[in-house]
Every structure is written in C-alpha cells, then in structure tokens.
Design an enzyme around this catalytic site. Structure first.
Site, PDB file in Angstrom:
ATOM      1  N   SER A  13      48.909 -37.032  20.910  1.00 45.55           N
ATOM      2  CA  SER A  13      48.750 -38.363  21.463  1.00 45.55           C
ATOM      3  C   SER A  13      47.674 -39.032  20.593  1.00 45.55           C
ATOM      4  N   VAL A  68      40.109 -57.428  30.182  1.00 44.59           N
ATOM      5  CA  VAL A  68      39.439 -58.147  29.067  1.00 44.59           C
ATOM      6  C   VAL A  68      40.492 -58.699  28.246  1.00 44.59           C
ATOM      7  N   HIS A  74      31.518 -16.009  52.441  1.00 46.74           N
ATOM      8  CA  HIS A  74      30.499 -16.856  53.087  1.00 46.74           C
ATOM      9  C   HIS A  74      28.968 -16.604  52.671  1.00 46.74           C
ATOM     10  N   GLY A 102      37.354 -42.966  31.015  1.00 46.48           N
ATOM     11  CA  GLY A 102      36.355 -43.885  31.393  1.00 46.48           C
ATOM     12  C   GLY A 102      35.533 -43.363  32.084  1.00 46.48           C
ATOM     13  N   LEU A 103      35.780 -42.515  33.334  1.00 43.50           N
ATOM     14  CA  LEU A 103      34.909 -42.045  34.322  1.00 43.50           C
ATOM     15  C   LEU A 103      33.934 -41.089  33.731  1.00 43.50           C
ATOM     16  N   GLU A 104      34.898 -40.084  32.981  1.00 42.40           N
ATOM     17  CA  GLU A 104      33.875 -38.898  32.303  1.00 42.40           C
ATOM     18  C   GLU A 104      33.090 -39.514  31.382  1.00 42.40           C
ATOM     19  N   LYS A 110      33.447 -32.072  27.622  1.00 40.77           N
ATOM     20  CA  LYS A 110      32.896 -30.925  28.543  1.00 40.77           C
ATOM     21  C   LYS A 110      31.643 -30.625  28.247  1.00 40.77           C
ATOM     22  N   MET A 115      49.555 -35.905  30.598  1.00 43.00           N
ATOM     23  CA  MET A 115      48.902 -35.804  29.256  1.00 43.00           C
ATOM     24  C   MET A 115      47.737 -34.834  29.574  1.00 43.00           C
TER      25      MET A 115
HETATM   26  P1  FAD Z   1      46.974 -32.670  20.543  1.00 45.47           P
HETATM   27  O1  FAD Z   1      45.802 -31.718  21.205  1.00 45.47           O
HETATM   28  O2  FAD Z   1      46.850 -34.172  20.322  1.00 45.47           O
HETATM   29  O3  FAD Z   1      47.298 -31.824  19.331  1.00 45.47           O
HETATM   30  C1  FAD Z   1      48.305 -32.454  18.304  1.00 45.47           C
HETATM   31  C2  FAD Z   1      47.868 -31.990  16.892  1.00 45.47           C
HETATM   32  O4  FAD Z   1      48.999 -32.456  15.837  1.00 45.47           O
HETATM   33  C3  FAD Z   1      46.590 -32.830  16.131  1.00 45.47           C
HETATM   34  O5  FAD Z   1      45.920 -31.885  16.090  1.00 45.47           O
HETATM   35  C4  FAD Z   1      47.269 -33.636  15.188  1.00 45.47           C
HETATM   36  O6  FAD Z   1      46.352 -33.812  14.020  1.00 45.47           O
HETATM   37  C5  FAD Z   1      48.367 -32.847  14.652  1.00 45.47           C
HETATM   38  N1  FAD Z   1      49.497 -33.587  14.162  1.00 45.47           N
HETATM   39  C6  FAD Z   1      49.950 -34.685  14.505  1.00 45.47           C
HETATM   40  N2  FAD Z   1      51.134 -35.103  13.789  1.00 45.47           N
HETATM   41  C7  FAD Z   1      50.929 -34.220  12.535  1.00 45.47           C
HETATM   42  C8  FAD Z   1      51.810 -34.048  11.372  1.00 45.47           C
HETATM   43  N3  FAD Z   1      52.863 -34.894  11.109  1.00 45.47           N
HETATM   44  N4  FAD Z   1      51.695 -32.876  10.744  1.00 45.47           N
HETATM   45  C9  FAD Z   1      50.748 -31.871  11.070  1.00 45.47           C
HETATM   46  N5  FAD Z   1      49.827 -31.994  12.257  1.00 45.47           N
HETATM   47  C10 FAD Z   1      50.166 -33.128  12.952  1.00 45.47           C
HETATM   48  N6  FAD Z   1      43.073 -32.467  29.112  1.00 45.47           N
HETATM   49  C11 FAD Z   1      42.652 -31.689  29.973  1.00 45.47           C
HETATM   50  O7  FAD Z   1      43.775 -31.001  30.515  1.00 45.47           O
HETATM   51  N7  FAD Z   1      41.463 -31.485  30.438  1.00 45.47           N
HETATM   52  C12 FAD Z   1      40.611 -32.127  29.747  1.00 45.47           C
HETATM   53  O8  FAD Z   1      39.238 -31.981  30.135  1.00 45.47           O
HETATM   54  C13 FAD Z   1      40.778 -33.170  28.707  1.00 45.47           C
HETATM   55  N8  FAD Z   1      39.725 -33.842  28.481  1.00 45.47           N
HETATM   56  C14 FAD Z   1      40.097 -34.902  27.355  1.00 45.47           C
HETATM   57  C15 FAD Z   1      39.083 -35.656  26.905  1.00 45.47           C
HETATM   58  C16 FAD Z   1      39.253 -36.519  26.035  1.00 45.47           C
HETATM   59  C17 FAD Z   1      38.425 -37.274  25.553  1.00 45.47           C
HETATM   60  C18 FAD Z   1      40.688 -36.715  25.479  1.00 45.47           C
HETATM   61  C19 FAD Z   1      41.088 -37.722  24.294  1.00 45.47           C
HETATM   62  C20 FAD Z   1      41.983 -36.012  25.876  1.00 45.47           C
HETATM   63  C21 FAD Z   1      41.437 -34.972  27.104  1.00 45.47           C
HETATM   64  N9  FAD Z   1      42.443 -34.194  27.597  1.00 45.47           N
HETATM   65  C22 FAD Z   1      42.289 -33.232  28.522  1.00 45.47           C
HETATM   66  C23 FAD Z   1      43.933 -34.123  27.167  1.00 45.47           C
HETATM   67  C24 FAD Z   1      44.254 -33.168  26.021  1.00 45.47           C
HETATM   68  O9  FAD Z   1      43.503 -33.228  25.005  1.00 45.47           O
HETATM   69  C25 FAD Z   1      45.714 -33.493  25.675  1.00 45.47           C
HETATM   70  O10 FAD Z   1      46.645 -33.431  26.872  1.00 45.47           O
HETATM   71  C26 FAD Z   1      46.095 -31.983  24.823  1.00 45.47           C
HETATM   72  O11 FAD Z   1      45.370 -32.034  23.518  1.00 45.47           O
HETATM   73  C27 FAD Z   1      47.486 -32.430  24.364  1.00 45.47           C
HETATM   74  O12 FAD Z   1      47.827 -31.454  23.420  1.00 45.47           O
HETATM   75  P2  FAD Z   1      49.063 -31.475  22.446  1.00 45.47           P
HETATM   76  O13 FAD Z   1      49.306 -29.990  21.668  1.00 45.47           O
HETATM   77  O14 FAD Z   1      50.211 -31.996  22.967  1.00 45.47           O
HETATM   78  O15 FAD Z   1      48.479 -32.445  21.395  1.00 45.47           O
HETATM   79  P1  NAI Z   2      44.349 -43.249  32.229  1.00 43.38           P
HETATM   80  O1  NAI Z   2      45.705 -43.499  32.184  1.00 43.38           O
HETATM   81  O2  NAI Z   2      44.025 -42.127  32.863  1.00 43.38           O
HETATM   82  O3  NAI Z   2      43.431 -44.573  32.743  1.00 43.38           O
HETATM   83  C1  NAI Z   2      43.739 -45.929  32.306  1.00 43.38           C
HETATM   84  C2  NAI Z   2      43.086 -46.848  33.013  1.00 43.38           C
HETATM   85  O4  NAI Z   2      43.068 -48.014  32.682  1.00 43.38           O
HETATM   86  C3  NAI Z   2      44.089 -46.815  34.489  1.00 43.38           C
HETATM   87  O5  NAI Z   2      43.287 -46.890  35.547  1.00 43.38           O
HETATM   88  C4  NAI Z   2      44.594 -48.408  34.080  1.00 43.38           C
HETATM   89  O6  NAI Z   2      44.917 -49.089  35.267  1.00 43.38           O
HETATM   90  C5  NAI Z   2      43.502 -49.006  33.193  1.00 43.38           C
HETATM   91  N1  NAI Z   2      43.954 -50.038  32.362  1.00 43.38           N
HETATM   92  C6  NAI Z   2      45.126 -50.199  31.711  1.00 43.38           C
HETATM   93  N2  NAI Z   2      45.316 -51.319  30.952  1.00 43.38           N
HETATM   94  C7  NAI Z   2      44.125 -52.134  31.246  1.00 43.38           C
HETATM   95  C8  NAI Z   2      43.482 -53.307  30.763  1.00 43.38           C
HETATM   96  N3  NAI Z   2      44.238 -54.109  29.829  1.00 43.38           N
HETATM   97  N4  NAI Z   2      42.296 -53.653  31.245  1.00 43.38           N
HETATM   98  C9  NAI Z   2      41.704 -52.762  32.155  1.00 43.38           C
HETATM   99  N5  NAI Z   2      42.104 -51.590  32.582  1.00 43.38           N
HETATM  100  C10 NAI Z   2      43.241 -51.315  32.399  1.00 43.38           C
HETATM  101  O7  NAI Z   2      43.848 -43.077  30.642  1.00 43.38           O
HETATM  102  P2  NAI Z   2      42.500 -42.593  29.770  1.00 43.38           P
HETATM  103  O8  NAI Z   2      41.621 -42.561  30.839  1.00 43.38           O
HETATM  104  O9  NAI Z   2      42.530 -43.147  28.726  1.00 43.38           O
HETATM  105  O10 NAI Z   2      42.944 -41.071  29.494  1.00 43.38           O
HETATM  106  C11 NAI Z   2      44.306 -41.028  28.899  1.00 43.38           C
HETATM  107  C12 NAI Z   2      44.893 -39.464  29.297  1.00 43.38           C
HETATM  108  O11 NAI Z   2      44.074 -38.491  28.679  1.00 43.38           O
HETATM  109  C13 NAI Z   2      44.663 -39.197  30.604  1.00 43.38           C
HETATM  110  O12 NAI Z   2      45.978 -39.752  31.214  1.00 43.38           O
HETATM  111  C14 NAI Z   2      44.638 -37.728  30.746  1.00 43.38           C
HETATM  112  O13 NAI Z   2      46.084 -37.224  30.916  1.00 43.38           O
HETATM  113  C15 NAI Z   2      43.952 -37.371  29.516  1.00 43.38           C
HETATM  114  N6  NAI Z   2      42.733 -36.945  29.867  1.00 43.38           N
HETATM  115  C16 NAI Z   2      42.429 -35.851  30.711  1.00 43.38           C
HETATM  116  C17 NAI Z   2      41.094 -35.393  31.038  1.00 43.38           C
HETATM  117  C18 NAI Z   2      41.134 -34.414  32.174  1.00 43.38           C
HETATM  118  O14 NAI Z   2      42.066 -33.922  32.295  1.00 43.38           O
HETATM  119  N7  NAI Z   2      39.794 -34.179  32.718  1.00 43.38           N
HETATM  120  C19 NAI Z   2      39.857 -35.997  30.415  1.00 43.38           C
HETATM  121  C20 NAI Z   2      40.154 -37.175  29.724  1.00 43.38           C
HETATM  122  C21 NAI Z   2      41.548 -37.483  29.197  1.00 43.38           C
END
Ligand code: FAD
Ligand code: NAI
Length: 463
Positions: free
Chosen positions: A142, A234, A442, A182-184, A52, A316
C-alpha cells in the site's frame, strides 16, 4: 532461456517475503520480485520497524526527562542527539532487511530485482526478462492516501516516510488524521519537544477501536501535551520558507481558520498499491476501493493469480499480511492454509499502548449481541503502581449467555504484549471464566487482564 518457477511472489514485504519462505520450505521453486533496494517492504524499511525504533528512543528520552525524577533519579544536562537517534534507527532497519536477505539465501528463494509486471497468468516480466511460473502471488502492499490541496514534498509536508526522517525537531508539528500513524509519529516528535496538534475529521480519535478506550486515550495524550481539533478538516496548505499555513474548517461546515505549522504530517490512511503491475492487461479485477478482489482462498478472478496483504481487503497490518502469506503458500503446496480474521490483534505502540482483539462494544451493540463487560484499571495493579504507569484499563467483552470471550481492549503499559493472552483466548474459543481461572504471576501487569476477566462476573478481587 529464463528460469521458470513454481511460484513468483511480487513484493517482498511481510506478506510477500513470508509467503516466499514458507512456499520454499514446502518444496516449491520460488522467486520473489522486489523493486526496492532492500527486502522487507514498507514494514521493515519505512513502517513498523523504523517507527518502533524512534518510538523506543523517544520514550527513553522522555522517561529520563520527565519520569526519572519521580523515582529519585536526577539527571542533569540531558541532551538530544537526533542525528545519532536517526542513525541508530537506520542500523535497526539495516539489520532487519539484511536478515530477510539471509533467509532468502537459506531457503533458496531467488530475489528477482526490479519492478514486476504480470504479462498474463503464468508470466511475469522483470527488468526486460519474462519468467514462467505456475502461480503468481501479488503482495505489492500500500501507499499513503494523498489529501487534495495539501501537496506532499516529504520535507515541510510529509507522509509517514518523511516524518521518520526529519533532521530537526519541528517547533510545531500538525498531524492530519488521528489514526495509528498520526498518534505514533505524533508521540515520537511530541516526546522530543515538538508542540503537536492533531486535526481529525471525525469527532473521535482512532476510529475502529473501542470507543471507551479511545476516549480515555485521548485524555491521556492530552495530558502528554497533544492538542486535538476533532471534527475538523484541512482544506488547503500554503508553503513558505518559514513554514506551512493550513486552512482548517469544521467538518460539518462553518468558518475557516488558519493554523501555522513548521511541519505537516498527512496521515489519513493508506490505499492499495498496484501501479505498473499490469493488472489491466492480465484481467485481474479490483473492488470498489481499488483493492485486488480475492475469494476466501486468496484467489483473484484469473486462475493462477493470487493476492495477499495490504493490497487486498482487511486490516493493513504486517502480521495479517504474514499470516496470509503462510496460508496461501500452504494452499499452493496442497495443504489447507487458513487465517482466522476474528483473532487478529491491533496495537498502537504509543505509551501507554492501545491493544485490541475481536469485537468492540459498539460492534456488539450494532449486531444486537447480548454481552457482559469486565473492566480493571491499572491504578489497582501493583506492578503498574511500582512502574509509575497507571494510566488505562483492561476491558473484556463476553457473550452474556455462553461467557465466550468476544473482544478484549487494553489501554495501558505493554498492552501490546498483554493482548497476546486474549488473542489466544479468542482463537481457542475460551470463556472469560477460563481466563479468570488461569494462574497469573504476581506482581505482573497481566494480573489486570485476569482481574478484568473476573470482573465480567462481578468478582474482581482488587477493586
Ligand atoms: P508492503 O510491506 O507494502 O510491501 C510491498 C512491497 O512490494 C514493497 O517493498 C514494494 O516496493 C514492492 N512492490 C510493489 N509493487 C511492486 C512491483 N510491481 N514489483 C516489485 N516490487 C513491488 N503494521 C503492523 O502490523 N505493525 C506496525 O507497527 C506497523 N507500523 C507501521 C508504521 C508505518 C509508518 C506504516 C506506513 C505502516 C505500518 N504498519 C504496521 C503497516 C505495515 O507496514 C503493512 O501492513 C505491511 O507492510 C503490509 O505488508 P505487505 O507485504 O502487504 O506490503
Ligand atoms: P488510519 O486509517 O489509522 O487513520 C486515518 C485517520 O485520518 C482516521 O482517523 C480518519 O478519520 C482521519 N481522516 C481521514 N481523512 C481525513 C481528513 N481529510 N482530515 C482529517 N482527518 C482525516 O490511517 P493511518 O494512520 O494513515 O495509518 C494507515 C494504516 O497503516 C493503518 O490503517 C494501519 O493499518 C497501518 N499502521 C499500523 C500501525 C500499527 O499496527 N501499530 C502503525 C502505523 C500504521
């Protein structure tokens, strides 16, 4: 003798750290295990927050470069200082993760530094010490799903983690997967000047989102310069010093083609992370997709071991993980914690934003639910016109018989903030009529939501 606890949470992401804080508020003696150098998990370190920060910075850049002139503001000599932009992102992350450390101290949550391993119910090992605990919550999150034949090095072929750290704007970024990441992140680099091609397996973008919204969003992104190759996969990547050559095939089979990229972002989904956690020896069962199996109260099959967040079923999302963290903490403290999965919003933080809650039109059709639709375009909203941000629309789906709101989908400026009203409506079981009769200020973008609610019964006023 090592300390013993009422609760040990493994993982300090939004699920784990919120769970630890809430449990401590309720009087439990809590420790949280985190192996990363900083607290906050994926979300604060390499996910929501840094993405963000870059989305905001790149949007500012794009506005000045492309939108200001229309407002009568001419800015000459606009320069991108990517190093500063990246440094600012680092500062934002740092402030957030330090904030969690402060909250742990304030609430007397012990941070056990290192990787946690479940020895058995009631025993967690961290850095060679075994701690006793009444309950364990797994919140290990994850990791990104790898793609066979496309090896990630986080430089030329990156996951979201590498895509947040690029030291230069790539000339051509190829994104594999037209999902949220991908889109963000594609938007970030597109706005900063990269040519962006998105290759998606399905014949649509953003699977799971309302189809009509996704279709219009694809058009809007195409207007912004995104190139889409839908229905393609791919199958291989060859790296050289000058870039990456991808082999791309139609998803349904057919002739392969090559695409040349400077950087490739693999964003085809995320999968639960349980490596080294000792689930085998502890006897904790996983489901067919490798997620920790839980019941409606987050309990695994082993008494005293619970799981929340990305590592279990469900969207997620950080706020889903947080709400589960609060719910399980309350359950463990003898209260009645609960999460309403029907009212979890999803937001894509591009510009315009995409936001959604509840059922999509496709889901209602598949379930055979009789429904009404109300739609209102931002072109007919005065504030959106004043802003110069008229792409998109608000759409409300209501039960045909009862008028109860079943779903809401918004493509438009600040859709992520606008959806909150509709999340409240779904949570409280409101009707479209209820939303339509609320007074909306408004001129605000929120009037588009009110008008969509009015449109459910064919009585929108401004279209
Ligand atoms: P995580 O945040 O993955 O935290 C798990 C933690 O556990 C990690 O710090 C890891 O190091 C730790 N851990 C793992 N195994 C062990 C172990 N054995 N011992 C000690 N520590 C351990 N979600 C949104 O709602 N809005 C968004 O805008 C958004 N943007 C995202 C952008 C990106 C690029 C990505 C990758 C994800 C985004 N997400 C977003 C998804 C969001 O990050 C996850 O849904 C969220 O972090 C999940 O929270 P969690 O607590 O389950 O796990
Ligand atoms: P995603 O599940 O959102 O999208 C993955 C895309 O890849 C899908 O459209 C799928 O059809 C496509 N795909 C799968 N296999 C493929 C292949 N072999 N070739 C081409 N396309 C393929 O997963 P993404 O974008 O990786 O994000 C993971 C998760 O992280 C999301 O599900 C979301 O929950 C979380 N996230 C949330 C955000 C938010 O809330 N703003 C921002 C970023 C991540």
């Amino acid at each position: 003798m090592a300390d013993s606890f009422d609760l040990i949470v493994i993982g300090a992401g939004p699920g784990g750290y919120v769970c630890a804080i809430r449990a401590a508020q309720l009087g439990l003696k809590v420790a949280c295990v985190e192996k990363r150098e900083t607290l906050g998990g994926t979300c604060l370190n390499i996910g929501c927050i840094p993405s963000k920060a870059l989305l905001q910075s790149s949007e500012n850049f794009d506005e000045i470069a492309h939108k200001f002139a229309d407002h009568g503001i001419t800015v000459e000599g606009i320069k991108l200082d990517l190093a500063r932009m990246q440094a600012r992102k680092g500062e934002v992350v740092s402030a957030n993760v330090k904030g969690v450390e402060f909250l742990f101290r304030k609430n007397k949550v012990t941070w056990l530094k290192g990787a946690g391993k479940i020895v058995s119910a009631g025993k967690v090992e961290v850095a060679g010490t075994t701690y006793e605990t009444k309950n364990i919550v797994i919140a290990t999150g994850s990791e990104s799903v790898p793609l066979r034949g496309v090896e990630v090095d986080e430089k030329q072929v990156v996951t979201s983690t590498g895509a947040l750290e690029l030291p230069a704007v790539p000339k051509h970024l190829v994104v594999i997967g037209a999902g949220v990441i991908g889109l963000e992140l594609g938007s970030v680099w597109r706005r900063l000047g990269a040519e962006v091609t998105v290759i998606e397996f399905l014949d649509r973008i953003l699977p799971g989102m309302d189809n009509e919204v996704a279709k219009q969003f694809e058009r809007v992104l195409s207007k912004q310069g995104f190139k889409f190759q839908l229905g393609h996969k791919v199958t291989g990547a060859t790296k050289s010093e000058t870039g990456v050559t991808l082999t791309v095939e139609p998803a349904k089979g057919g002739e392969a083609q090559s695409i040349q990229a400077d950087v490739v972002l693999v964003a085809i989904g995320r999968r639960p992370y349980v490596e080294g956690l000792g689930l085998d020896t502890a006897g904790v069962a996983l489901d067919e997709r490798g997620r920790v199996k839980t019941d409606h109260h987050f309990a695994t099959n082993v008494p005293g071991i619970y799981a929340i967040g990305d590592v279990i079923a469900g969207p997620m999302l950080a706020h889903k993980a947080e709400d589960e963290g609060v719910a399980i903490a309350e359950i463990l403290a003898g209260q009645h914690g609960h999460v309403n999965y029907a009212a979890i919003p999803g937001v894509v933080y591009t510009w315009p934003e995409v936001a959604s809650v509840g059922a999509t039109e496709e889901e209602l059709k598949a379930a055979g639910t009789a429904y009404k639709v109300g739609k209102f375009p931002f072109t007919a909203n005065g504030r959106a016109r004043a802003m110069g941000d008229t792409d998109g629309f608000a759409k409300i789906l209501a039960d045909k018989a009862t008028d109860r709101v079943l779903g809401a989908h918004i493509l438009g400026p600040d859709a992520g903030a606008l959806i909150a009203e509709m999340v409240t409506a779904v949570e409280f079981g409101a009707s479209a009529e209820d939303v339509a009769r609320i007074c909306h200020a408004h001129p605000t973008l929120s009037e588009a939501v009110k008008e969509a609610a009015l449109a459910v019964d064919g009585r929108a006023l401004h279209i």
